[in-house]
Design an enzyme around this catalytic site. Structure first.
Site, mmCIF file in Angstrom:
data_model
loop_
_atom_site.group_PDB
_atom_site.id
_atom_site.type_symbol
_atom_site.label_atom_id
_atom_site.label_comp_id
_atom_site.label_asym_id
_atom_site.label_seq_id
_atom_site.Cartn_x
_atom_site.Cartn_y
_atom_site.Cartn_z
ATOM 1 N N THR A 170 -4.398 1.826 -2.179
ATOM 2 C CA THR A 170 -3.216 2.364 -0.286
ATOM 3 C C THR A 170 -4.647 2.939 0.568
ATOM 4 O O THR A 170 -5.990 3.449 -0.435
ATOM 5 C CB THR A 170 -2.475 3.268 -0.732
ATOM 6 O OG1 THR A 170 -1.547 3.929 0.338
ATOM 7 C CG2 THR A 170 -3.319 4.741 -1.622
ATOM 8 N N HIS A 200 9.026 5.938 0.584
ATOM 9 C CA HIS A 200 9.241 4.988 2.480
ATOM 10 C C HIS A 200 10.464 4.148 2.291
ATOM 11 O O HIS A 200 10.780 3.543 3.253
ATOM 12 C CB HIS A 200 7.979 4.141 2.715
ATOM 13 C CG HIS A 200 7.298 5.748 3.110
ATOM 14 N ND1 HIS A 200 5.932 5.327 3.207
ATOM 15 C CD2 HIS A 200 6.953 7.190 3.698
ATOM 16 C CE1 HIS A 200 4.691 5.934 3.333
ATOM 17 N NE2 HIS A 200 6.385 7.488 3.537
ATOM 18 N N ASN A 212 -8.990 0.857 -5.565
ATOM 19 C CA ASN A 212 -9.048 0.074 -4.580
ATOM 20 C C ASN A 212 -10.068 -1.145 -4.194
ATOM 21 O O ASN A 212 -11.235 -1.063 -4.756
ATOM 22 C CB ASN A 212 -8.824 0.916 -2.854
ATOM 23 C CG ASN A 212 -8.495 0.338 -2.053
ATOM 24 O OD1 ASN A 212 -8.648 -0.518 -1.488
ATOM 25 N ND2 ASN A 212 -7.798 1.321 -1.025
#
Ligand SMILES: CC(C)NC(=O)[C@H](Cc1c[nH]c2ccccc12)NC(=O)[C@H](CCCC/N=C(/NCCC(=O)O)S[C@H]1O[C@H](COP(=O)(O)OP(=O)(O)OC[C@H]2O[C@@H](n3cnc4c(N)ncnc43)[C@H](O)[C@@H]2O)[C@@H](O)[C@H]1O)NC(=O)OCc1ccccc1
Length: 229
Positions: free
Chosen positions: A177, A109, A202
């Site tokens: 994420t 990105h 996570n």
């Protein structure tokens, strides 16, 4: 053991380094509208608003208190120690992975500390904030540098390399994420489809519809060093 690892990271891996995530409490999207600051249309409408958004984050990244944490370091050590093939794909635009020593790294990105010429596509290291006077050196007249960031509706960087790695890997690990933005959110399906082991790390508990074969709940800086040693 594993011969080919693909790691995907998101904003959660940089949270403990003091960088805001997008969707958590006090996340970036709480006080910025995606449409205004992270789309080509928003940039065309109001470039100054978008430049302010990225200049603020660039300044924060230069703050000496913002440094790689144990999770970034664990991935750099894994890259050093692992004799098989490894690719670290990050959705993050910060430079904490490379500052921790990761080299086999792909910023799908884009990168906060780079500007891009809108005409030639050439990228430049950022030495001053984005603005009307910060132009490229590849064109006459100089073109106003835009952030070297993949905005919504734009094609991510390195998709061919990522797809090749996902189709070959035998271990896929996703760290910090939310799995809400595509195509990154679909990588686990490709890895599963090719028979790889798929692991999620996570802070939040596993989503009941999770596609991952294993889930390690906890902060990245604690969970990851234990997982990869
Ligand atoms: C909203 C969503 C539905 N929309 C999309 O997905 C869109 C449209 C779309 C495409 N395909 C679709 C299919 C279905 C539906 C929609 C689409 N996608 C696109 O537009 C993409 C481009 C999207 C890129 C946008 N740019 C970003 N970032 C740069 C900007 C910037 O940084 O300013 S996206 C941005 O949000 C995404 C999600 O953020 P996360 O990193 O996951 O962070 P988040 O805050 O959400 O979550 C943090 C997580 O960490 C955890 N956590 C927190 N602290 C810790 C901790 N301490 N330890 C561990 N975990 C922790 C939390 O629990 C949480 O789970 C990341 O990708 C991030 O980069 N382009 C594209 O598709 O082009 C065509 C194409 C595609 C392929 C091939 C050819 C053509």
């Amino acid at each position: 053991m594993y011969q080919h690892i693909v790691v995907l990271t998101g904003a959660g891996i940089s949270a403990e380094s003091g960088l805001r995530t997008f969707r958590d409490q006090n996340g970036l999207w709480e006080d910025h509208r995606i449409e205004d600051v992270a789309t080509p249309e928003g940039y065309a409408r109001n470039p100054a608003l978008v430049e302010n958004f990225y200049n603020e984050r660039w300044q924060q990244l230069k703050n000496p208190a913002v440094t790689p944490n144990a999770a970034h370091e664990a991935l750099a050590q894994l890259e050093q120690a692992f004799t098989g093939k490894l690719l670290l794909v990050t959705q993050n635009v910060d430079n904490l992975h490379e500052r921790a020593g990761s080299k086999k790294l792909l910023h799908m990105h884009g990168e906060l500390n780079k500007g891009r010429c809108p005409r030639s596509g050439q990228t430049f290291s950022l030495h001053e904030p984005f603005g009307p006077d910060n132009g490229c050196t590849c064109c006459i007249p100089a073109q106003r540098l835009r952030p070297h960031i993949v905005w919504f509706g734009e094609i991510p960087i390195g998709m061919d390399r990522i797809h090749d790695a996902l189709e070959e890997c035998d271990l896929f690990i996703a760290i910090g994420t939310s799995g809400t933005v595509y195509p990154a959110a679909g990588f686990v399906d490709i890895a599963n489809h090719h028979g790889a082991m798929t692991i999620e790390v996570n802070l939040a508990e596993a989503d009941e519809h999770s596609m991952f074969k294993a889930h390690y709940q906890g902060s990245a800086s604690v969970t990851l060093p234990a997982l990869v040693q």
